[in-house]
Design a protein around this motif. Sequence first.
Motif, PDB file in Angstrom:
ATOM      1  N   LEU A 183      -4.071 -55.189 -25.680  1.00 53.22           N
ATOM      2  CA  LEU A 183      -2.720 -55.466 -26.160  1.00 53.22           C
ATOM      3  C   LEU A 183      -2.273 -56.846 -25.698  1.00 53.22           C
ATOM      4  O   LEU A 183      -1.687 -57.613 -26.466  1.00 53.22           O
ATOM      5  N   ILE A 184      -2.529 -57.171 -24.450  1.00 57.23           N
ATOM      6  CA  ILE A 184      -2.260 -58.507 -23.924  1.00 57.23           C
ATOM      7  C   ILE A 184      -3.569 -59.285 -24.008  1.00 57.23           C
ATOM      8  O   ILE A 184      -4.534 -58.971 -23.314  1.00 57.23           O
ATOM      9  N   SER A 185      -3.594 -60.283 -24.859  1.00 56.12           N
ATOM     10  CA  SER A 185      -4.869 -60.952 -25.152  1.00 56.12           C
ATOM     11  C   SER A 185      -5.052 -62.271 -24.413  1.00 56.12           C
ATOM     12  O   SER A 185      -6.093 -62.915 -24.568  1.00 56.12           O
ATOM     13  N   SER A 186      -4.062 -62.674 -23.632  1.00 59.52           N
ATOM     14  CA  SER A 186      -4.239 -63.892 -22.839  1.00 59.52           C
ATOM     15  C   SER A 186      -3.373 -63.836 -21.586  1.00 59.52           C
ATOM     16  O   SER A 186      -2.244 -63.353 -21.610  1.00 59.52           O
ATOM     17  N   PHE A 187      -3.946 -64.325 -20.497  1.00 61.46           N
ATOM     18  CA  PHE A 187      -3.271 -64.409 -19.204  1.00 61.46           C
ATOM     19  C   PHE A 187      -3.471 -65.822 -18.658  1.00 61.46           C
ATOM     20  O   PHE A 187      -4.515 -66.428 -18.860  1.00 61.46           O
ATOM     21  N   CYS A 188      -2.470 -66.296 -17.934  1.00 56.76           N
ATOM     22  CA  CYS A 188      -2.645 -67.558 -17.227  1.00 56.76           C
ATOM     23  C   CYS A 188      -1.939 -67.464 -15.883  1.00 56.76           C
ATOM     24  O   CYS A 188      -0.769 -67.074 -15.814  1.00 56.76           O
ATOM     25  N   LEU A 233      -8.564 -59.187 -14.598  1.00 56.80           N
ATOM     26  CA  LEU A 233      -9.081 -58.028 -15.327  1.00 56.80           C
ATOM     27  C   LEU A 233      -9.160 -56.791 -14.448  1.00 56.80           C
ATOM     28  O   LEU A 233      -9.028 -55.662 -14.938  1.00 56.80           O
ATOM     29  N   GLU A 234      -9.393 -56.986 -13.153  1.00 57.83           N
ATOM     30  CA  GLU A 234      -9.433 -55.840 -12.248  1.00 57.83           C
ATOM     31  C   GLU A 234      -8.112 -55.084 -12.261  1.00 57.83           C
ATOM     32  O   GLU A 234      -8.078 -53.853 -12.141  1.00 57.83           O
ATOM     33  N   MET A 235      -7.003 -55.830 -12.411  1.00 52.89           N
ATOM     34  CA  MET A 235      -5.696 -55.182 -12.500  1.00 52.89           C
ATOM     35  C   MET A 235      -5.431 -54.667 -13.905  1.00 52.89           C
ATOM     36  O   MET A 235      -4.966 -53.536 -14.091  1.00 52.89           O
ATOM     37  N   TYR A 236      -5.743 -55.477 -14.910  1.00 52.65           N
ATOM     38  CA  TYR A 236      -5.357 -55.131 -16.272  1.00 52.65           C
ATOM     39  C   TYR A 236      -6.071 -53.889 -16.796  1.00 52.65           C
ATOM     40  O   TYR A 236      -5.478 -53.075 -17.516  1.00 52.65           O
ATOM     41  N   LYS A 237      -7.317 -53.708 -16.437  1.00 53.72           N
ATOM     42  CA  LYS A 237      -8.054 -52.558 -16.976  1.00 53.72           C
ATOM     43  C   LYS A 237      -7.550 -51.229 -16.417  1.00 53.72           C
ATOM     44  O   LYS A 237      -7.891 -50.166 -16.933  1.00 53.72           O
ATOM     45  N   LYS A 238      -6.705 -51.270 -15.381  1.00 52.37           N
ATOM     46  CA  LYS A 238      -6.074 -50.060 -14.868  1.00 52.37           C
ATOM     47  C   LYS A 238      -4.914 -49.610 -15.762  1.00 52.37           C
ATOM     48  O   LYS A 238      -4.432 -48.485 -15.631  1.00 52.37           O
ATOM     49  N   ILE A 239      -4.468 -50.518 -16.643  1.00 52.39           N
ATOM     50  CA  ILE A 239      -3.289 -50.257 -17.464  1.00 52.39           C
ATOM     51  C   ILE A 239      -3.628 -50.040 -18.933  1.00 52.39           C
ATOM     52  O   ILE A 239      -3.112 -49.127 -19.575  1.00 52.39           O
ATOM     53  N   ASP A 240      -4.507 -50.877 -19.472  1.00 52.23           N
ATOM     54  CA  ASP A 240      -4.818 -50.852 -20.902  1.00 52.23           C
ATOM     55  C   ASP A 240      -6.193 -50.230 -21.132  1.00 52.23           C
ATOM     56  O   ASP A 240      -7.214 -50.818 -20.765  1.00 52.23           O
ATOM     57  N   PRO A 241      -6.260 -49.040 -21.759  1.00 48.76           N
ATOM     58  CA  PRO A 241      -7.559 -48.410 -22.004  1.00 48.76           C
ATOM     59  C   PRO A 241      -8.433 -49.210 -22.976  1.00 48.76           C
ATOM     60  O   PRO A 241      -9.646 -49.006 -23.022  1.00 48.76           O
ATOM     61  N   CYS A 242      -7.805 -50.103 -23.747  1.00 47.94           N
ATOM     62  CA  CYS A 242      -8.573 -50.918 -24.705  1.00 47.94           C
ATOM     63  C   CYS A 242      -8.754 -52.346 -24.200  1.00 47.94           C
ATOM     64  O   CYS A 242      -8.914 -53.287 -24.996  1.00 47.94           O
ATOM     65  N   TRP A 243      -8.711 -52.538 -22.899  1.00 46.71           N
ATOM     66  CA  TRP A 243      -8.708 -53.870 -22.298  1.00 46.71           C
ATOM     67  C   TRP A 243      -9.903 -54.735 -22.701  1.00 46.71           C
ATOM     68  O   TRP A 243      -9.792 -55.957 -22.784  1.00 46.71           O
ATOM     69  N   ASN A 244     -11.012 -54.128 -22.997  1.00 47.52           N
ATOM     70  CA  ASN A 244     -12.223 -54.915 -23.257  1.00 47.52           C
ATOM     71  C   ASN A 244     -12.443 -55.224 -24.731  1.00 47.52           C
ATOM     72  O   ASN A 244     -12.961 -56.297 -25.073  1.00 47.52           O
ATOM     73  N   ASP A 245     -12.041 -54.301 -25.633  1.00 43.03           N
ATOM     74  CA  ASP A 245     -12.322 -54.469 -27.052  1.00 43.03           C
ATOM     75  C   ASP A 245     -11.117 -54.940 -27.862  1.00 43.03           C
ATOM     76  O   ASP A 245     -11.211 -55.895 -28.628  1.00 43.03           O
ATOM     77  N   LEU A 250       1.948 -62.755 -10.405  1.00 43.86           N
ATOM     78  CA  LEU A 250       1.242 -61.739 -11.189  1.00 43.86           C
ATOM     79  C   LEU A 250       0.880 -60.561 -10.293  1.00 43.86           C
ATOM     80  O   LEU A 250       0.115 -60.706  -9.338  1.00 43.86           O
ATOM     81  N   THR A 251       1.452 -59.407 -10.595  1.00 45.72           N
ATOM     82  CA  THR A 251       1.188 -58.185  -9.848  1.00 45.72           C
ATOM     83  C   THR A 251       0.838 -57.078 -10.831  1.00 45.72           C
ATOM     84  O   THR A 251       1.043 -57.207 -12.037  1.00 45.72           O
ATOM     85  N   LEU A 252       0.345 -55.971 -10.288  1.00 43.02           N
ATOM     86  CA  LEU A 252       0.014 -54.827 -11.133  1.00 43.02           C
ATOM     87  C   LEU A 252       1.267 -54.299 -11.824  1.00 43.02           C
ATOM     88  O   LEU A 252       1.240 -53.981 -13.016  1.00 43.02           O
ATOM     89  N   SER A 253       2.363 -54.210 -11.096  1.00 42.34           N
ATOM     90  CA  SER A 253       3.613 -53.718 -11.689  1.00 42.34           C
ATOM     91  C   SER A 253       4.149 -54.697 -12.735  1.00 42.34           C
ATOM     92  O   SER A 253       4.720 -54.282 -13.744  1.00 42.34           O
ATOM     93  N   GLY A 254       3.949 -55.986 -12.513  1.00 44.51           N
ATOM     94  CA  GLY A 254       4.386 -56.982 -13.492  1.00 44.51           C
ATOM     95  C   GLY A 254       3.601 -56.903 -14.786  1.00 44.51           C
ATOM     96  O   GLY A 254       4.157 -57.039 -15.881  1.00 44.51           O
ATOM     97  N   ILE A 255       2.292 -56.677 -14.678  1.00 43.75           N
ATOM     98  CA  ILE A 255       1.456 -56.504 -15.873  1.00 43.75           C
ATOM     99  C   ILE A 255       1.869 -55.243 -16.613  1.00 43.75           C
ATOM    100  O   ILE A 255       1.967 -55.226 -17.846  1.00 43.75           O
ATOM    101  N   ARG A 256       2.146 -54.178 -15.859  1.00 37.91           N
ATOM    102  CA  ARG A 256       2.556 -52.915 -16.485  1.00 37.91           C
ATOM    103  C   ARG A 256       3.894 -53.090 -17.218  1.00 37.91           C
ATOM    104  O   ARG A 256       4.082 -52.554 -18.318  1.00 37.91           O
ATOM    105  N   ASP A 257       4.806 -53.839 -16.635  1.00 40.59           N
ATOM    106  CA  ASP A 257       6.108 -54.102 -17.273  1.00 40.59           C
ATOM    107  C   ASP A 257       5.923 -54.849 -18.586  1.00 40.59           C
ATOM    108  O   ASP A 257       6.521 -54.490 -19.612  1.00 40.59           O
ATOM    109  N   ALA A 258       5.088 -55.897 -18.579  1.00 39.22           N
ATOM    110  CA  ALA A 258       4.826 -56.656 -19.804  1.00 39.22           C
ATOM    111  C   ALA A 258       4.137 -55.786 -20.846  1.00 39.22           C
ATOM    112  O   ALA A 258       4.470 -55.833 -22.040  1.00 39.22           O
ATOM    113  N   TYR A 259       3.188 -54.968 -20.405  1.00 36.09           N
ATOM    114  CA  TYR A 259       2.454 -54.076 -21.321  1.00 36.09           C
ATOM    115  C   TYR A 259       3.408 -53.114 -22.017  1.00 36.09           C
ATOM    116  O   TYR A 259       3.309 -52.876 -23.235  1.00 36.09           O
TER     117      TYR A 259
END
Length: 277
Positions: free
Chosen positions: A184-189, A169-181, A109-118
Amino acid sequence: MNDKIRTLLNSNIQAMMDKAKNASMFDHPGMIGELREMVLSDLVRPLLNMRYSAGTGKITDHEGTLSSQIDVCVCSTLLLPPFFISAQERLGLYPIESVLTCFEVKSNLTLSGIRDAYTKFQGIENSLKFSPAIHTENDHPLPHRFAKPEHSLFAFGIDKKNYKISSILEMYKKIDPCWNDKPLISSFCVAGKGCLIHTTKGWLHMAYDAQNTFHEEIIFYLCATIQALPFKEQSRYIPRIGYYLTEPSKSSRFEDGKALKESWKNVRWVISNTNID
């Protein structure tokens, strides 16, 4: 809880983790494909009942639009069937009306990998259209709302030396402006570390039990995913395969036993796109 079933499931998960560790020793182009198949065969499929199917491929709609390649699609076979290109490899096209959950699988799991999935999941949200699934007695389509497919990311490791509850979440909130409410990606493992699930109460975290070598994080992640399937399925009503395979306006209508010329000249067919919840 049923400790016998939990222990059996944990043993299967640990066996998968051992296979993944061996596969990761060889950096070759097919490694991701092997990891994806492990998630499919060892994690997802054993927990699905007969009304659901899982495979890999692309999601499509009745207009022929295609998504990017999706690692794992879970769909309802009671709605519309997947169209397999290779039944053995479970590679196919999945009608959007029947897709309930999409997984992306990463070795790390990397920042670029999360961005690719997003980006892939954004394509599903923005490009694919649901066909009508509610009609009047005269077969006129009615607008209605659907529960959108769930978007999920599974990784066998994480690109951080010191994993914390907040690491993902530290990585994901850099990508998704709606990360908290409304993420788009609602589960990570992250296997062997922890999982994050977005719920009506916010984000929930479950950690790997290192003391007992128990994969609580994967079990919690799978439970949250699988038990949500029936609720999404119910929101899809009764989609029609005819929207994918036929064009009614090319058929001939009869009136008083006689075929009409230009049967559909004065009939307007309306396919309305619906907003996804």
